[in-house]
Design a protein around this motif. Structure first.
Motif, PDB file in Angstrom:
ATOM      1  N   MET A   1      94.717 107.989  94.234  1.00  0.00           N
ATOM      2  CA  MET A   1      95.760 107.044  94.564  1.00  0.00           C
ATOM      3  C   MET A   1      95.495 105.748  93.811  1.00  0.00           C
ATOM      4  O   MET A   1      94.393 105.223  93.841  1.00  0.00           O
ATOM      5  CB  MET A   1      95.757 106.798  96.069  1.00  0.00           C
ATOM      6  N   ASN A   2      96.524 105.238  93.174  1.00  0.00           N
ATOM      7  CA  ASN A   2      96.353 103.985  92.451  1.00  0.00           C
ATOM      8  C   ASN A   2      96.766 102.804  93.337  1.00  0.00           C
ATOM      9  O   ASN A   2      97.246 102.977  94.456  1.00  0.00           O
ATOM     10  CB  ASN A   2      97.118 103.998  91.125  1.00  0.00           C
ATOM     11  N   LEU A   3      96.603 101.614  92.816  1.00  0.00           N
ATOM     12  CA  LEU A   3      96.856 100.395  93.566  1.00  0.00           C
ATOM     13  C   LEU A   3      98.311 100.292  94.026  1.00  0.00           C
ATOM     14  O   LEU A   3      98.578  99.949  95.174  1.00  0.00           O
ATOM     15  CB  LEU A   3      96.469  99.190  92.714  1.00  0.00           C
ATOM     16  N   ASN A   4      99.254 100.598  93.163  1.00  0.00           N
ATOM     17  CA  ASN A   4     100.672 100.512  93.537  1.00  0.00           C
ATOM     18  C   ASN A   4     101.018 101.492  94.651  1.00  0.00           C
ATOM     19  O   ASN A   4     101.754 101.151  95.576  1.00  0.00           O
ATOM     20  CB  ASN A   4     101.574 100.748  92.319  1.00  0.00           C
ATOM     21  N   GLN A   5     100.511 102.702  94.577  1.00  0.00           N
ATOM     22  CA  GLN A   5     100.758 103.689  95.626  1.00  0.00           C
ATOM     23  C   GLN A   5     100.162 103.222  96.948  1.00  0.00           C
ATOM     24  O   GLN A   5     100.789 103.366  98.002  1.00  0.00           O
ATOM     25  CB  GLN A   5     100.172 105.049  95.237  1.00  0.00           C
ATOM     26  N   PHE A   6      98.962 102.679  96.890  1.00  0.00           N
ATOM     27  CA  PHE A   6      98.307 102.169  98.090  1.00  0.00           C
ATOM     28  C   PHE A   6      99.140 101.060  98.729  1.00  0.00           C
ATOM     29  O   PHE A   6      99.371 101.074  99.943  1.00  0.00           O
ATOM     30  CB  PHE A   6      96.911 101.649  97.739  1.00  0.00           C
ATOM     31  N   ASN A   7      99.586 100.112  97.940  1.00  0.00           N
ATOM     32  CA  ASN A   7     100.321  98.962  98.465  1.00  0.00           C
ATOM     33  C   ASN A   7     101.662  99.343  99.082  1.00  0.00           C
ATOM     34  O   ASN A   7     102.189  98.597  99.904  1.00  0.00           O
ATOM     35  CB  ASN A   7     100.531  97.913  97.376  1.00  0.00           C
ATOM     36  N   ARG A   8     102.213 100.468  98.719  1.00  0.00           N
ATOM     37  CA  ARG A   8     103.502 100.901  99.272  1.00  0.00           C
ATOM     38  C   ARG A   8     103.367 101.604 100.625  1.00  0.00           C
ATOM     39  O   ARG A   8     104.366 101.847 101.288  1.00  0.00           O
ATOM     40  CB  ARG A   8     104.221 101.826  98.295  1.00  0.00           C
ATOM     41  N   GLN A   9     102.159 101.916 101.025  1.00  0.00           N
ATOM     42  CA  GLN A   9     101.934 102.620 102.286  1.00  0.00           C
ATOM     43  C   GLN A   9     102.066 101.656 103.470  1.00  0.00           C
ATOM     44  O   GLN A   9     101.757 100.475 103.352  1.00  0.00           O
ATOM     45  CB  GLN A   9     100.538 103.250 102.306  1.00  0.00           C
ATOM     46  N   PRO A  10     102.472 102.160 104.631  1.00  0.00           N
ATOM     47  CA  PRO A  10     102.478 101.322 105.840  1.00  0.00           C
ATOM     48  C   PRO A  10     101.056 100.939 106.248  1.00  0.00           C
ATOM     49  O   PRO A  10     100.084 101.585 105.837  1.00  0.00           O
ATOM     50  CB  PRO A  10     103.106 102.219 106.907  1.00  0.00           C
ATOM     51  N   LEU A  11     100.938  99.927 107.065  1.00  0.00           N
ATOM     52  CA  LEU A  11      99.639  99.416 107.506  1.00  0.00           C
ATOM     53  C   LEU A  11      98.737 100.516 108.055  1.00  0.00           C
ATOM     54  O   LEU A  11      97.567 100.607 107.690  1.00  0.00           O
ATOM     55  CB  LEU A  11      99.830  98.327 108.568  1.00  0.00           C
ATOM     56  N   GLU A  12      99.264 101.366 108.902  1.00  0.00           N
ATOM     57  CA  GLU A  12      98.444 102.410 109.520  1.00  0.00           C
ATOM     58  C   GLU A  12      97.853 103.357 108.485  1.00  0.00           C
ATOM     59  O   GLU A  12      96.697 103.753 108.572  1.00  0.00           O
ATOM     60  CB  GLU A  12      99.262 103.215 110.541  1.00  0.00           C
ATOM     61  N   GLN A  13      98.634 103.713 107.480  1.00  0.00           N
ATOM     62  CA  GLN A  13      98.140 104.630 106.452  1.00  0.00           C
ATOM     63  C   GLN A  13      97.135 103.942 105.534  1.00  0.00           C
ATOM     64  O   GLN A  13      96.132 104.540 105.158  1.00  0.00           O
ATOM     65  CB  GLN A  13      99.299 105.214 105.654  1.00  0.00           C
ATOM     66  N   ARG A  14      97.394 102.678 105.170  1.00  0.00           N
ATOM     67  CA  ARG A  14      96.427 101.942 104.344  1.00  0.00           C
ATOM     68  C   ARG A  14      95.090 101.838 105.072  1.00  0.00           C
ATOM     69  O   ARG A  14      94.030 102.067 104.494  1.00  0.00           O
ATOM     70  CB  ARG A  14      96.959 100.555 103.986  1.00  0.00           C
ATOM     71  N   THR A  15      95.153 101.482 106.353  1.00  0.00           N
ATOM     72  CA  THR A  15      93.923 101.354 107.140  1.00  0.00           C
ATOM     73  C   THR A  15      93.191 102.678 107.214  1.00  0.00           C
ATOM     74  O   THR A  15      91.975 102.742 107.000  1.00  0.00           O
ATOM     75  CB  THR A  15      94.259 100.852 108.561  1.00  0.00           C
ATOM     76  N   ASP A  16      93.903 103.740 107.498  1.00  0.00           N
ATOM     77  CA  ASP A  16      93.280 105.064 107.603  1.00  0.00           C
ATOM     78  C   ASP A  16      92.627 105.478 106.287  1.00  0.00           C
ATOM     79  O   ASP A  16      91.501 105.974 106.273  1.00  0.00           O
ATOM     80  CB  ASP A  16      94.325 106.092 108.035  1.00  0.00           C
ATOM     81  N   LEU A  17      93.313 105.276 105.183  1.00  0.00           N
ATOM     82  CA  LEU A  17      92.761 105.631 103.871  1.00  0.00           C
ATOM     83  C   LEU A  17      91.466 104.877 103.588  1.00  0.00           C
ATOM     84  O   LEU A  17      90.471 105.461 103.149  1.00  0.00           O
ATOM     85  CB  LEU A  17      93.781 105.335 102.768  1.00  0.00           C
ATOM     86  N   ILE A  18      91.475 103.585 103.849  1.00  0.00           N
ATOM     87  CA  ILE A  18      90.288 102.773 103.585  1.00  0.00           C
ATOM     88  C   ILE A  18      89.123 103.200 104.470  1.00  0.00           C
ATOM     89  O   ILE A  18      88.000 103.382 104.001  1.00  0.00           O
ATOM     90  CB  ILE A  18      90.603 101.279 103.792  1.00  0.00           C
ATOM     91  N   LEU A  19      89.386 103.365 105.768  1.00  0.00           N
ATOM     92  CA  LEU A  19      88.301 103.700 106.686  1.00  0.00           C
ATOM     93  C   LEU A  19      87.741 105.097 106.434  1.00  0.00           C
ATOM     94  O   LEU A  19      86.534 105.332 106.589  1.00  0.00           O
ATOM     95  CB  LEU A  19      88.780 103.578 108.133  1.00  0.00           C
ATOM     96  N   ARG A  20      88.578 106.023 106.033  1.00  0.00           N
ATOM     97  CA  ARG A  20      88.117 107.400 105.795  1.00  0.00           C
ATOM     98  C   ARG A  20      87.474 107.596 104.423  1.00  0.00           C
ATOM     99  O   ARG A  20      86.512 108.330 104.293  1.00  0.00           O
ATOM    100  CB  ARG A  20      89.283 108.377 105.919  1.00  0.00           C
ATOM    101  N   HIS A  21      88.036 106.943 103.405  1.00  0.00           N
ATOM    102  CA  HIS A  21      87.619 107.245 102.036  1.00  0.00           C
ATOM    103  C   HIS A  21      86.996 106.075 101.282  1.00  0.00           C
ATOM    104  O   HIS A  21      86.504 106.256 100.171  1.00  0.00           O
ATOM    105  CB  HIS A  21      88.811 107.780 101.238  1.00  0.00           C
TER     106      HIS A  21
END
Length: 83
Positions: free
Chosen positions: A1-21
């Motif tokens: 996932m690149n930066l633009n894709q990450f920034n388009r995600q809702p808060l819950e998904q961004r948080t989950d991605l960061i905490l998991r990966h």
């Protein structure tokens, strides 16, 4: 996932991605927030948590090195920046 894709995600998904990966690097405190720094894919990200309300309020990417300044006394990121 690149930066633009990450920034388009809702808060819950961004948080989950960061905490998991993401790779946890450091923590700081500001007012009522606990702010954790992670390295995720090719960028850095912060997760802001509000303990009083037991909720995440922000998950944001740091697009430049200026956002890393509050953490430089806690962690050496020179190896990551050279990649």
């Amino acid at each position: 996932m690149n930066l633009n894709q990450f920034n388009r995600q809702p808060l819950e998904q961004r948080t989950d991605l960061i905490l998991r990966h993401g790779t946890y690097l450091a923590v700081r405190y500001r007012s009522q927030y606990v702010i954790r720094l992670y390295h995720f894919n090719s960028f850095f990200a912060e997760v802001w948590f509000e303990p009083r309300r037991d909720r995440f309020v922000l998950a944001r990417s740091l697009c430049n090195h200026t956002g890393l300044h509050p953490y430089l006394d806690q962690v050496n990121i020179s190896d990551i920046l050279q990649q």
